[in-house]
Design an enzyme around this catalytic site. Structure first.
Site, PDB file in Angstrom:
ATOM      1  N   ASP A  49       0.815  -1.222   0.000  1.00 17.36           N
ATOM      2  CA  ASP A  49       0.000   0.000   0.000  1.00 17.36           C
ATOM      3  C   ASP A  49       0.845   1.268   0.000  1.00 17.36           C
ATOM      4  OD1 ASP A  49      -2.194  -1.565  -0.110  1.00 17.36           O
ATOM      5  OD2 ASP A  49      -3.202  -0.691   1.646  1.00 17.36           O
ATOM      6  N   ASN A  93      -5.126  -1.885  -4.426  1.00 17.38           N
ATOM      7  CA  ASN A  93      -6.292  -1.954  -3.535  1.00 17.38           C
ATOM      8  C   ASN A  93      -6.044  -1.090  -2.300  1.00 17.38           C
ATOM      9  OD1 ASN A  93      -8.801  -2.718  -2.678  1.00 17.38           O
ATOM     10  ND2 ASN A  93      -8.237  -4.800  -2.078  1.00 17.38           N
ATOM     11  N   SER A 171     -14.778   6.545   6.897  1.00 17.51           N
ATOM     12  CA  SER A 171     -14.222   7.799   7.419  1.00 17.51           C
ATOM     13  C   SER A 171     -13.123   8.312   6.495  1.00 17.51           C
ATOM     14  CB  SER A 171     -13.677   7.583   8.828  1.00 17.51           C
ATOM     15  OG  SER A 171     -12.593   6.674   8.796  1.00 17.51           O
ATOM     16  N   ASP A 317     -10.753  -2.261  12.299  1.00 15.86           N
ATOM     17  CA  ASP A 317      -9.744  -3.192  11.781  1.00 15.86           C
ATOM     18  C   ASP A 317      -9.329  -4.201  12.851  1.00 15.86           C
ATOM     19  OD1 ASP A 317      -9.852  -2.047   9.340  1.00 15.86           O
ATOM     20  OD2 ASP A 317      -8.058  -0.819   9.568  1.00 15.86           O
ATOM     21  N   GLU A 345     -11.283  -4.363   2.076  1.00 11.26           N
ATOM     22  CA  GLU A 345     -10.584  -5.116   1.033  1.00 11.26           C
ATOM     23  C   GLU A 345     -11.483  -6.200   0.439  1.00 11.26           C
ATOM     24  OE1 GLU A 345      -9.267  -3.692   3.494  1.00 11.26           O
ATOM     25  OE2 GLU A 345      -7.148  -3.233   3.186  1.00 11.26           O
ATOM     26  N   HIS A 389      -5.260  -8.894   3.630  1.00 11.81           N
ATOM     27  CA  HIS A 389      -4.173  -9.146   4.596  1.00 11.81           C
ATOM     28  C   HIS A 389      -4.693  -9.483   5.980  1.00 11.81           C
ATOM     29  CE1 HIS A 389      -4.357  -4.653   5.835  1.00 11.81           C
ATOM     30  NE2 HIS A 389      -5.397  -4.929   5.100  1.00 11.81           N
ATOM     31  N   ARG A 390      -5.770  -8.827   6.400  1.00 13.21           N
ATOM     32  CA  ARG A 390      -6.244  -9.058   7.775  1.00 13.21           C
ATOM     33  C   ARG A 390      -6.880 -10.446   7.939  1.00 13.21           C
ATOM     34  NH1 ARG A 390      -4.553  -4.962  10.026  1.00 13.21           N
ATOM     35  NH2 ARG A 390      -4.706  -2.911   9.071  1.00 13.21           N
ATOM     36  N   LYS A 415       0.405  -6.413   1.975  1.00 15.46           N
ATOM     37  CA  LYS A 415      -0.291  -5.120   1.900  1.00 15.46           C
ATOM     38  C   LYS A 415       0.137  -4.218   3.057  1.00 15.46           C
ATOM     39  CE  LYS A 415      -5.150  -3.519   1.511  1.00 15.46           C
ATOM     40  NZ  LYS A 415      -4.914  -2.266   0.896  1.00 15.46           N
ATOM     41  N   GLY A 438      10.253 -46.159  10.693  1.00 16.35           N
ATOM     42  CA  GLY A 438      11.126 -47.330  10.555  1.00 16.35           C
ATOM     43  C   GLY A 438      10.382 -48.481   9.904  1.00 16.35           C
ATOM     44  N   ALA A 441       8.027 -54.190  12.300  1.00 18.22           N
ATOM     45  CA  ALA A 441       8.496 -54.959  13.462  1.00 18.22           C
ATOM     46  C   ALA A 441       9.840 -54.487  14.011  1.00 18.22           C
ATOM     47  CB  ALA A 441       8.551 -56.450  13.133  1.00 18.22           C
ATOM     48  N   THR A 446       5.986 -50.123  19.924  1.00 20.28           N
ATOM     49  CA  THR A 446       6.251 -50.385  21.342  1.00 20.28           C
ATOM     50  C   THR A 446       6.990 -49.203  21.968  1.00 20.28           C
ATOM     51  OG1 THR A 446       6.489 -52.691  20.702  1.00 20.28           O
ATOM     52  CG2 THR A 446       7.275 -52.078  22.904  1.00 20.28           C
TER      53      THR A 446
HETATM   54  N1  LIG Z   1      14.282 -53.674  21.051  1.00 25.89           N
HETATM   55  C1  LIG Z   1      13.491 -54.712  21.075  1.00 25.89           C
HETATM   56  N2  LIG Z   1      13.967 -55.925  21.465  1.00 25.89           N
HETATM   57  C2  LIG Z   1      13.163 -56.995  21.476  1.00 25.89           C
HETATM   58  N3  LIG Z   1      11.875 -56.990  21.111  1.00 25.89           N
HETATM   59  C3  LIG Z   1      11.366 -55.817  20.707  1.00 25.89           C
HETATM   60  C4  LIG Z   1      12.134 -54.646  20.671  1.00 25.89           C
HETATM   61  N4  LIG Z   1      11.350 -53.676  20.241  1.00 25.89           N
HETATM   62  C5  LIG Z   1      10.128 -54.248  20.013  1.00 25.89           C
HETATM   63  N5  LIG Z   1      10.140 -55.493  20.295  1.00 25.89           N
HETATM   64  C6  LIG Z   1       9.025 -56.430  20.151  1.00 25.89           C
HETATM   65  O1  LIG Z   1       8.845 -56.657  18.768  1.00 25.89           O
HETATM   66  C7  LIG Z   1       7.490 -56.794  18.485  1.00 25.89           C
HETATM   67  C8  LIG Z   1       7.144 -55.855  17.332  1.00 25.89           C
HETATM   68  O2  LIG Z   1       7.256 -54.508  17.784  1.00 25.89           O
HETATM   69  P1  LIG Z   1       6.269 -53.369  17.314  1.00 25.89           P
HETATM   70  O3  LIG Z   1       4.913 -53.935  17.082  1.00 25.89           O
HETATM   71  O4  LIG Z   1       6.425 -52.277  18.260  1.00 25.89           O
HETATM   72  O5  LIG Z   1       6.956 -53.022  15.946  1.00 25.89           O
HETATM   73  P2  LIG Z   1       6.504 -51.995  14.860  1.00 25.89           P
HETATM   74  O6  LIG Z   1       7.730 -51.447  14.263  1.00 25.89           O
HETATM   75  O7  LIG Z   1       5.544 -51.052  15.394  1.00 25.89           O
HETATM   76  O8  LIG Z   1       5.811 -52.961  13.818  1.00 25.89           O
HETATM   77  P3  LIG Z   1       4.740 -52.657  12.662  1.00 25.89           P
HETATM   78  O9  LIG Z   1       5.367 -51.674  11.762  1.00 25.89           O
HETATM   79  O10 LIG Z   1       4.527 -53.941  11.984  1.00 25.89           O
HETATM   80  O11 LIG Z   1       3.518 -52.129  13.332  1.00 25.89           O
HETATM   81  C9  LIG Z   1       6.733 -56.508  19.758  1.00 25.89           C
HETATM   82  O12 LIG Z   1       6.294 -57.714  20.340  1.00 25.89           O
HETATM   83  C10 LIG Z   1       7.747 -55.839  20.649  1.00 25.89           C
HETATM   84  O13 LIG Z   1       7.581 -56.107  22.019  1.00 25.89           O
END
Ligand SMILES: Nc1ncnc2c1ncn2[C@@H]1O[C@H](COP(=O)(O)OP(=O)(O)OP(=O)(O)O)[C@@H](O)[C@H]1O
Ligand SMILES: Nc1ccn([C@@H]2O[C@H](COP(=O)(O)O)[C@@H](O)[C@H]2O)c(=O)n1
Length: 641
Positions: A49, A93, A171, A317, A345, A389-390, A415, A438, A441, A446
Site C-alpha cells: 500500500d 487496492n 471515514s 480493523d 478489502e 491481509h487481515r 499489503k 522405521g 516390526a 512399542t
Molecule cells: N528392542 C526390542 N527388542 C526386542 N523386542 C522388541 C524390541 N522392540 C520391540 N520389540 C518387540 O517386537 C514386536 C514388534 O514390535 P512393534 O509392534 O512395536 O513393531 P513396529 O515397528 O511397530 O511394527 P509394525 O510396523 O509392523 O507395526 C513386539 O512384540 C515388541 O515387544
C-alpha cells in the site's frame, strides 16, 4: 496458488517490533508531498500500500528517495502544486492512497486517471466525489457510477460555502476531504452527514495535519473548518508509529497462548485508535500492561477468555482479531456496529463468517454485526483470504485455539505486514512432535507408546489407519484406486480405550494379520489414499505433545517435528520378534515366511513414489537388533529435543 501450513501452537511469548502504521505512513507521505520543504520520514511502513502511494507521487513529479544509510524516506514537498499535471495512476487496492489522492488531485487543477485492482473498483467512492463536486471539482466515473476508476479534470474551485460529506460509510472520505482542503486556498467548512464512523482515524488525520502546520477547527464530530490560506509546512523529521492494527494479532496471541507477548512501537502515547484494542482485551479478562511505546498482553489470570458483546465501531480493523479470539471464549460473542467491514478489502463480515464456519464455528451474520459461538473442538481447514491481509493474519491465531490451518495466498499480508508469518512464528511455539519412523516390526509402536506415556503426550499409530483402510477394502471387495481413496476419506474408524473399531465393530486383532499388513502396504502406495489420511493424522497433534510412529511421520506428516528417529533392526531380529508376538497371541506363524513377508513389505514401502520409507538426514538412527525394549526406549527418551 501458494499456501502456508501452520501447525497448532502450544504457547506464545516474546517481543515483536511492529512495522510502521499504514494509516500514518500514507497520510504522512501525501502531506510531505503537498508541504513546503523537505521531510525526512522515519520508520515508514514498506508494504504494497505504501509502494502504491510512493509510485503515484513519483508519477506526479514529487521528488523522493529512500536514504538507506539513514534508514528514512526523504520527500521534497511541492508546496501544493504537483509538477506533472496529466497522468495515469494505478493504486492497487490501497484505499489509504486512492481516496486522499482523488481529493488532492481533484483540487489541484490537472488531468488524471485513477484506477485500481477489480476489488478497488467495487469499493464505493461516490460520497467523496459528491463532496468534491460541491467544491467545483470535475470528477467523472469511467466505469460504474459511484465507484472507481475515475477521470479527474480541471474544475473551477468555488470560494467559501459549506461542503457536506457522508460519514457513515467510510471515514476515509472525510479524511481525504480534510487533507485536500488547504489546496483550495479558501476556507472550507465540512459538514458530516450521518453518524461519523471510525472517529479515531479522523483524529489521526487532524493530528498529522497539525504536525504539518494546518489546524482544523471542529465542532464535535459534525462540523469541521479548514481555515483559508492554510498551507502545509514540513516539520523536518517525522517518525511513523508502529501499526496498532498489526499489534492486535500479537496481543491476541499473548492472550490466547499464555504470554507475555510485548509489541514495541505503539503504546500509551499512540495517536492510533486501534490501541484501544487493548481495552477490549481487558474486557475479555486479558492482562495488559502498557508503556509509552509498548504494550504487553498475557492470558487472563483465570485461564479463560470471557465472552463479550461489544460495539466495535471505533476499532473496525482490530475488531477482526476479536472475531477469531471468540472461538476460544467461554460463551457466544457478539461483535456489533461493524458495517464498514462490508466495504473493505473484501466484504469482511461475509468472509469472516464463511471461514470461521470452515473450522467448525457456529456464526450468525447480520447486516452490521456478527455473532460467534465457540465450538467444543475446531477442525483443520484451508482458509481463503480474499486478497485481504487481515483475513490471513487473523486466521493464523486459530493455531493457538487447538488446530493447525492452511492459509491460502499468504503473500496477501504484504499489503501491510511483509514478514508477518516470520514474526508470528518467532513468538508462537508449535505443539511438539516426536516422529518415529522405521520398517515393520522394528519396535516403533512399542517404543513410541512407552515414550508417549512417560511424557504424557498423545500417541499416533499411523500404520493402524492404513491397516483399517486395507481391512475395509478387503471386506468391501473394493479394487480400484479411486474407490479405495474414497474408503480412506470416510473411514468410519474409532479408537476407544485401547480398542480399534471399524463401523462400530472391534477389529483390534483383525487388522494385525499379515494379510492385512500386506494389503496395507499396497493401499498405502496410492497417493490419493495418503492425501485422504493426511489431515486425520495431523489432527492428533494436540497439547501437550504427540509421539507419532509410521513410515512418513518425519518426512510428510510432521516435517517440522521437534525430534525425529529412525528405528530399525536386522530382518532376522524383526522376524523373530514378529514370530514371538504371534505365538504369544496363539496365532500360527512360520519364521521363514514371516521373514519373506517383512522383506517384501519393506521393499514395497521403500520403493513407492510417495512418502517412501527412508531415513531422513535429520533423524537419529536407532539400531535395535541388540537392544532390549527398555534400552531402545531409554535411547530415544534421552535424545528428545
Ligand atoms: N528392542 C526390542 N527388542 C526386542 N523386542 C522388541 C524390541 N522392540 C520391540 N520389540 C518387540 O517386537 C514386536 C514388534 O514390535 P512393534 O509392534 O512395536 O513393531 P513396529 O515397528 O511397530 O511394527 P509394525 O510396523 O509392523 O507395526 C513386539 O512384540 C515388541 O515387544
Ligand atoms: N505412516 C505410515 C504407516 C504405515 N504405512 C503403511 O501401512 C503398513 C502397515 O503399517 P504398520 O506400521 O502397522 O506395520 C506399512 O507396511 C506401510 O505400507 C505407511 O505407508 N505409512
Amino acid at each position: 496458488m501458494e499456501t502456508l501450513d501452520l501447525a497448532p501452537m502450544i504457547r506464545a511469548a516474546g517481543t515483536v517490533r511492529l512495522p510502521g502504521s499504514k494509516s500514518i505512513s500514507n497520510r504522512v507521505l501525501l502531506l510531505a508531498a503537498l508541504a513546503d520543504g523537505q521531510t525526512r520520514v522515519h520508520d515508514l511502513l514498506q508494504s504494497d500500500d505504501t509502494e502504491r502511494m510512493l509510485d503515484a507521487l513519483r508519477t506526479l513529479g514529487v521528488p523522493w528517495q529512500h536514504d538507506v544509510a539513514a534508514d528514512c524516506f526523504v520527500v521534497d514537498g511541492v508546496a501544493g502544486r504537483f509538477p506533472v499535471a496529466d497522468a495515469d495512476l494505478f493504486l492497487g487496492n490501497a484505499g489509504t492512497a486512492f481516496r486522499p489522492l482523488t481529493a488532492a488531485l481533484a483540487l489541484s487543477g490537472g488531468n488524471y486517471r485513477l484506477s485500481g485492482v477489480p476489488r478497488m473498483h467495487e469499493r464505493p467512492i461516490g460520497d467523496l466525489v459528491d463532496a468534491l463536486s460541491q467544491l467545483g471539482a470535475a470528477v467523472t466515473y469511467t466505469g460504474n457510477p459511484g465507484y472507481p476508476p475515475l477521470t479527474i479534470g480541471k474544475g473551477t474551485i468555488r470560494a467559501g460555502g459549506t461542503v457536506s460529506v457522508r460519514g457513515d460509510v467510510s471515514s476515509q472520505f472525510l479524511t481525504a476531504l480534510l487533507m485536500a482542503a488547504p489546496l483550495t486556498g479558501v476556507a472550507v467548512h465540512i459538514e458530516v452527514v450521518g453518524e461519523l464512523i471510525s472517529k479515531p482515524y479522523i483524529e489521526i488525520t487532524l493530528n498529522l495535519m497539525a504536525r504539518f502546520g494546518v489546524q482544523v477547527e471542529r465542532e464535535g464530530w459534525q462540523r469541521f473548518t479548514v481555515p483559508g490560506g492554510a498551507c502545509y509546512r514540513s516539520p523536518g523529521d517525522i517518525h511513523v508509529e508502529g501499526d496498532a492494527s498489526s499489534a492486535s494479532y500479537f496481543l491476541a496471541a499473548g492472550a490466547m497462548g499464555g504470554g507475555p507477548v510485548r509489541v514495541e512501537g505503539v503504546g500509551r502515547n499512540s495517536i492510533q485508535g486501534d490501541v484501544r484494542f487493548a481495552e477490549a482485551l481487558e474486557q475479555l479478562g486479558v492482562q495488559i500492561t502498557m508503556g509509552e511505546h509498548w504494550i504487553e498482553a498475557s492470558a487472563p489470570a483465570s485461564g479463560r477468555l470471557k465472552a463479550f458483546d461489544m460495539d466495535l465501531n471505533h476499532i473496525p480493523d482490530a475488531a477482526m482479531t476479536l472475531a477469531v479470539m471468540a472461538v476460544r471464549c467461554d460463551g457466544p460473542c457478539h461483535l456489533r456496529n461493524i458495517a464498514s467491514w462490508r466495504v473493505k478489502e473484501t466484504d469482511r463480515i461475509a468472509a469472516m463468517a464463511t471461514e470461521l464456519r470452515k473450522i467448525g464455528v457456529e456464526v450468525e451474520e447480520f447486516d452490521d454485526s456478527l455473532r460467534v459461538t465457540p465450538p467444543q473442538t475446531l477442525r483443520h481447514a484451508a482458509i481463503d483470504t480474499y486478497d485481504d491481509h487481515r483475513m490471513a493474519m487473523c486466521f493464523s491465531l486459530v493455531t493457538l485455539a487447538g488446530t493447525g490451518v492452511t492459509i491460502n495466498d499468504p503473500a496477501c499480508v504484504n499489503k501491510t505486514f511483509p514478514g508477518y508469518f516470520d514474526a508470528y512464528r518467532s513468538i508462537a511455539s508449535p505443539v511438539p512432535v516426536v516422529a518415529i519412523d522405521g520398517p515393520s516390526a522394528s519396535g516403533k509402536g512399542t517404543v513410541a507408546a512407552r515414550v508417549a506415556e512417560s511424557l504424557g503426550y498423545h500417541y499416533l499409530d499411523s500404520g493402524s489407519l492404513y491397516r483399517l483402510v486395507a481391512l475395509a477394502t478387503i471386506r468391501g471387495g473394493v479394487t480400484d484406486d479411486a474407490a479405495i481413496a474414497a474408503v480412506a476419506e470416510t473411514l468410519p474408524a474409532e479408537f476407544v480405550g485401547g480398542k480399534i473399531l471399524l463401523s462400530g465393530a472391534d477389529v483390534t486383532d483383525a487388522i494385525r494379520s499379515e494379510e492385512c499388513a500386506a494389503m496395507a502396504s499396497k493401499v498405502a502406495a496410492i497417493p490419493a489414499v495418503r492425501d485422504a489420511l493426511l489431515e486425520r493424522q495431523r489432527a492428533y497433534r494436540q497439547a501437550p505433545g504427540l509421539v507419532a510412529e509410521g513410515r512418513d511421520m518425519g518426512s510428510v506428516i510432521f516435517p517440522d517435528a521437534s525430534s525425529k528417529f529412525f528405528l530399525t533392526a536386522s530382518v532376522e531380529a524383526r522376524a523373530q520378534r514378529r514370530y514371538k508376538q504371534l505365538m504369544e497371541k496363539g496365532l500360527p506363524a512360520n519364521i521363514d515366511s514371516l521373514s519373506q513377508e517383512l522383506s517384501e513389505r519393506d521393499a514395497r514401502d521403500a520403493a513407492r513414489s510417495v512418502a517412501p520409507l527412508k531415513k531422513l538426514p535429520d533423524a537419529v538412527l536407532v539400531e535395535t537388533s541388540d537392544m532390549t525394549v527398555d534400552e531402545a526406549v531409554r535411547f530415544v527418551a534421552e535424545r528428545i529435543a
